[in-house]
Design a protein around this motif. Structure first.
Motif, PDB file in Angstrom:
ATOM      1  N   ARG A 180       0.762  -1.615   0.240  1.00 53.66           N
ATOM      2  CA  ARG A 180      -0.278  -0.287   0.087  1.00 53.66           C
ATOM      3  C   ARG A 180       0.937   1.317  -0.161  1.00 53.66           C
ATOM      4  NH1 ARG A 180      -4.528   0.607   4.179  1.00 53.66           N
ATOM      5  NH2 ARG A 180      -2.449   0.560   5.103  1.00 53.66           N
ATOM      6  N   ARG A 181       0.598   2.511  -0.491  1.00 54.06           N
ATOM      7  CA  ARG A 181       0.761   3.448  -0.827  1.00 54.06           C
ATOM      8  C   ARG A 181       0.147   4.558  -0.734  1.00 54.06           C
ATOM      9  NH1 ARG A 181       4.561   2.831  -6.511  1.00 54.06           N
ATOM     10  NH2 ARG A 181       5.837   0.540  -5.826  1.00 54.06           N
ATOM     11  N   GLN A 182       0.669   5.354  -0.207  1.00 50.85           N
ATOM     12  CA  GLN A 182      -0.427   6.964   0.692  1.00 50.85           C
ATOM     13  C   GLN A 182      -0.745   8.077  -0.965  1.00 50.85           C
ATOM     14  OE1 GLN A 182      -0.520   7.783   4.882  1.00 50.85           O
ATOM     15  NE2 GLN A 182      -2.300   9.132   4.053  1.00 50.85           N
ATOM     16  N   HIS A 193      -4.828   5.212  -0.558  1.00 46.70           N
ATOM     17  CA  HIS A 193      -3.834   4.701  -0.343  1.00 46.70           C
ATOM     18  C   HIS A 193      -3.995   3.967  -2.340  1.00 46.70           C
ATOM     19  CE1 HIS A 193      -3.325   3.911   3.745  1.00 46.70           C
ATOM     20  NE2 HIS A 193      -2.499   4.433   3.557  1.00 46.70           N
ATOM     21  N   TYR A 212      -2.668   0.453  -4.602  1.00 44.00           N
ATOM     22  CA  TYR A 212      -2.208  -1.113  -3.694  1.00 44.00           C
ATOM     23  C   TYR A 212      -0.975  -1.608  -5.407  1.00 44.00           C
ATOM     24  CZ  TYR A 212      -5.574  -1.120  -0.610  1.00 44.00           C
ATOM     25  OH  TYR A 212      -6.339  -1.249   0.322  1.00 44.00           O
TER      26      TYR A 212
END
Length: 156
Positions: free
Chosen positions: A79-81, A89, A91
């Protein structure tokens, strides 16, 4: 091996049937639930936001959230904010997730030939329809049932 040696050999089919340790079975524990591979497919296509993955797969929000949590815990996705307010987020596939690509391609190819099909068709950069095959990275020979060896052999 001569015929006299072969007559006394026990074959895999002769052994007492029981579940055996298998990397395919272990992989299916993670990847075999409905919607999981479709979520991976979407990330391979460049779809990274939850809402888009939901729409393109048809999965419910609850089920997709569960599948993505499992994939994240297994190191298949990260996950990347992308937004702090509200927290949102994306994915993305990890290296492990990227290696699922050939599995998806093989399933798609099989589905085009034997399954209910679909409208997607894949082509290679060379311009020809994709006809993916398994080959040994060491010798370059095709992998088929006759050339495959299981180690260690199951005991029975």
């Amino acid at each position: 091996m001569d015929i006299d040696t072969m007559v006394g050999m026990e074959t895999m089919a002769d052994r007492e049937p029981r579940p055996r340790p298998c990397p395919a079975a272990a992989s299916l524990e993670l990847l075999g639930e409905r919607w999981t591979l479709l979520a991976v497919r979407e990330m391979r296509y460049g779809v990274h936001r939850f809402e888009q993955i939901t729409r393109f797969t048809g999965a419910s929000r609850d089920i997709l959230a569960d599948r993505l949590r499992k994939l994240e815990a297994a190191g298949v996705v990260e996950r990347r904010q992308y937004s702090e307010h509200p927290p949102r987020h994306e994915y993305h596939l990890t290296a492990a997730g990227e290696e699922i690509g050939p599995i998806l391609q093989a399933l798609a190819q099989w589905g085009q030939k034997w399954g209910p099909g679909g409208t997607a068709e894949f082509a290679h950069d060379c311009g020809h329809p994709l006809d993916a095959v398994s080959v040994c990275r060491h010798c370059g020979e095709p992998v088929d049932r006759a050339s495959l060896r299981v180690s260690p052999e199951p005991t029975g």
